[in-house]
Design a protein around this motif. Sequence first.
Motif, PDB file in Angstrom:
ATOM      1  N   GLY A 116      18.143 -20.455   8.089  1.00 14.16           N
ATOM      2  CA  GLY A 116      18.199 -19.344   6.865  1.00 14.16           C
ATOM      3  C   GLY A 116      19.545 -19.385   7.785  1.00 14.16           C
ATOM      4  N   ILE A 117      20.379 -20.343   8.078  1.00 14.11           N
ATOM      5  CA  ILE A 117      21.806 -20.013   8.551  1.00 14.11           C
ATOM      6  C   ILE A 117      22.984 -20.180   7.158  1.00 14.11           C
ATOM      7  CG2 ILE A 117      23.751 -21.373   9.645  1.00 14.11           C
ATOM      8  CD1 ILE A 117      21.595 -22.530  11.762  1.00 14.11           C
ATOM      9  N   ARG A 118      23.596 -19.432   7.186  1.00 16.08           N
ATOM     10  CA  ARG A 118      24.582 -19.763   5.626  1.00 16.08           C
ATOM     11  C   ARG A 118      25.082 -20.595   5.274  1.00 16.08           C
ATOM     12  NH1 ARG A 118      26.126 -13.517   4.553  1.00 16.08           N
ATOM     13  NH2 ARG A 118      25.577 -12.990   5.995  1.00 16.08           N
ATOM     14  N   HIS A 119      25.415 -20.825   4.385  1.00 17.60           N
ATOM     15  CA  HIS A 119      26.841 -22.107   4.463  1.00 17.60           C
ATOM     16  C   HIS A 119      28.483 -21.870   4.811  1.00 17.60           C
ATOM     17  CE1 HIS A 119      29.031 -25.521   2.246  1.00 17.60           C
ATOM     18  NE2 HIS A 119      29.923 -24.464   2.250  1.00 17.60           N
ATOM     19  N   ALA A 120      28.082 -20.228   5.263  1.00 21.28           N
ATOM     20  CA  ALA A 120      29.048 -19.585   5.612  1.00 21.28           C
ATOM     21  C   ALA A 120      29.279 -19.427   7.068  1.00 21.28           C
ATOM     22  CB  ALA A 120      30.543 -18.293   4.967  1.00 21.28           C
ATOM     23  N   PHE A 121      29.029 -20.281   7.979  1.00 23.69           N
ATOM     24  CA  PHE A 121      27.848 -20.445   9.194  1.00 23.69           C
ATOM     25  C   PHE A 121      28.979 -19.513  10.003  1.00 23.69           C
ATOM     26  CE2 PHE A 121      29.789 -24.182   9.481  1.00 23.69           C
ATOM     27  CZ  PHE A 121      30.312 -24.174  11.083  1.00 23.69           C
ATOM     28  N   TYR A 164      21.864 -30.070   6.623  1.00 27.47           N
ATOM     29  CA  TYR A 164      21.729 -29.630   4.706  1.00 27.47           C
ATOM     30  C   TYR A 164      21.137 -28.380   5.673  1.00 27.47           C
ATOM     31  CZ  TYR A 164      22.991 -33.465   2.032  1.00 27.47           C
ATOM     32  OH  TYR A 164      23.538 -34.649   1.127  1.00 27.47           O
ATOM     33  N   GLY A 165      21.386 -27.079   4.320  1.00 33.50           N
ATOM     34  CA  GLY A 165      20.840 -26.448   4.823  1.00 33.50           C
ATOM     35  C   GLY A 165      19.485 -24.936   3.851  1.00 33.50           C
ATOM     36  N   ALA A 166      18.936 -24.932   3.999  1.00 37.88           N
ATOM     37  CA  ALA A 166      17.110 -24.071   3.200  1.00 37.88           C
ATOM     38  C   ALA A 166      17.901 -23.299   2.288  1.00 37.88           C
ATOM     39  CB  ALA A 166      16.481 -23.653   4.038  1.00 37.88           C
ATOM     40  N   MET A 167      18.837 -22.509   2.976  1.00 33.32           N
ATOM     41  CA  MET A 167      19.701 -20.590   1.484  1.00 33.32           C
ATOM     42  C   MET A 167      21.316 -21.793   1.362  1.00 33.32           C
ATOM     43  SD  MET A 167      16.803 -19.491   1.668  1.00 33.32           S
ATOM     44  CE  MET A 167      17.978 -17.685   1.599  1.00 33.32           C
ATOM     45  N   ASP A 168      21.947 -22.443   1.142  1.00 33.93           N
ATOM     46  CA  ASP A 168      23.143 -23.087   1.226  1.00 33.93           C
ATOM     47  C   ASP A 168      23.245 -23.370  -0.526  1.00 33.93           C
ATOM     48  OD1 ASP A 168      25.674 -24.196   0.751  1.00 33.93           O
ATOM     49  OD2 ASP A 168      25.295 -25.486   1.853  1.00 33.93           O
ATOM     50  N   HIS A 169      24.053 -22.610  -1.323  1.00 38.51           N
ATOM     51  CA  HIS A 169      24.366 -21.814  -2.125  1.00 38.51           C
ATOM     52  C   HIS A 169      24.947 -22.852  -3.153  1.00 38.51           C
ATOM     53  CE1 HIS A 169      21.631 -18.849  -2.544  1.00 38.51           C
ATOM     54  NE2 HIS A 169      21.998 -18.316  -1.953  1.00 38.51           N
TER      55      HIS A 169
END
Length: 224
Positions: free
Chosen positions: A196-201, A166-171
Amino acid sequence: MSYFAPPSDVSVTEKEDAFLRKHVPRYTNLLLIGHSTGCYIILEMMKRAQEMKVVKAVMVFPTIEHMACSPQGKVMTPVLCRLRYAVYLPIILLSLLPERLKTSMVRLTLRNLYALDNSIIPATITLINVDCAANGMYMESHEMHLVVERDNLTIRQHLSKLNFYYGAMDHWCPVQYYHDIRKTSPEGYIHLCERGIRHAFVLDAGEEVVNMTTERIYDDLRTL
């Protein structure tokens, strides 16, 4: 203009099951890697085709529950489900522009990325196409209604084979979803990435995510 829609005489489930039986040999060891709703698809595959020999499934930023209720889902659901036809005309107009101008526009749009992967630019330009946009938006509107409850039964049944990131910055998949699945499956490998990796990595952190997931895969396979 073409749109994706399941044929009326054959259910999507039947077509997917037939495809798996035809193209995936029954005793082949499978390593599945999914991102976003690809993780939902993996869970569906494992539920519907239990004869498949899945040894590991890696779920990267898994969008497997309450998609429309996520922060990004609340913004996109009205657009995708009720307003998507209004988006087609601008896309048609943009598709008529010269390739050089479309390239400049894409570069300008992505200019603020920390580490832009230039290989995504040609791929992004091909998406400025009304058929592609129509099919994509239809599919995403369908996902908003389909991806609702997390499939805890399938997850518990295959938990030892599943790795969740899971990502800590995933909207699309807020941290609360991570905490929820940890409560229902505390013994599973469910990791919260705080880099801090975005969903659209794929836009700027593809190599980092690949390294992160492959390290985990190698560690797991050594114990099999």
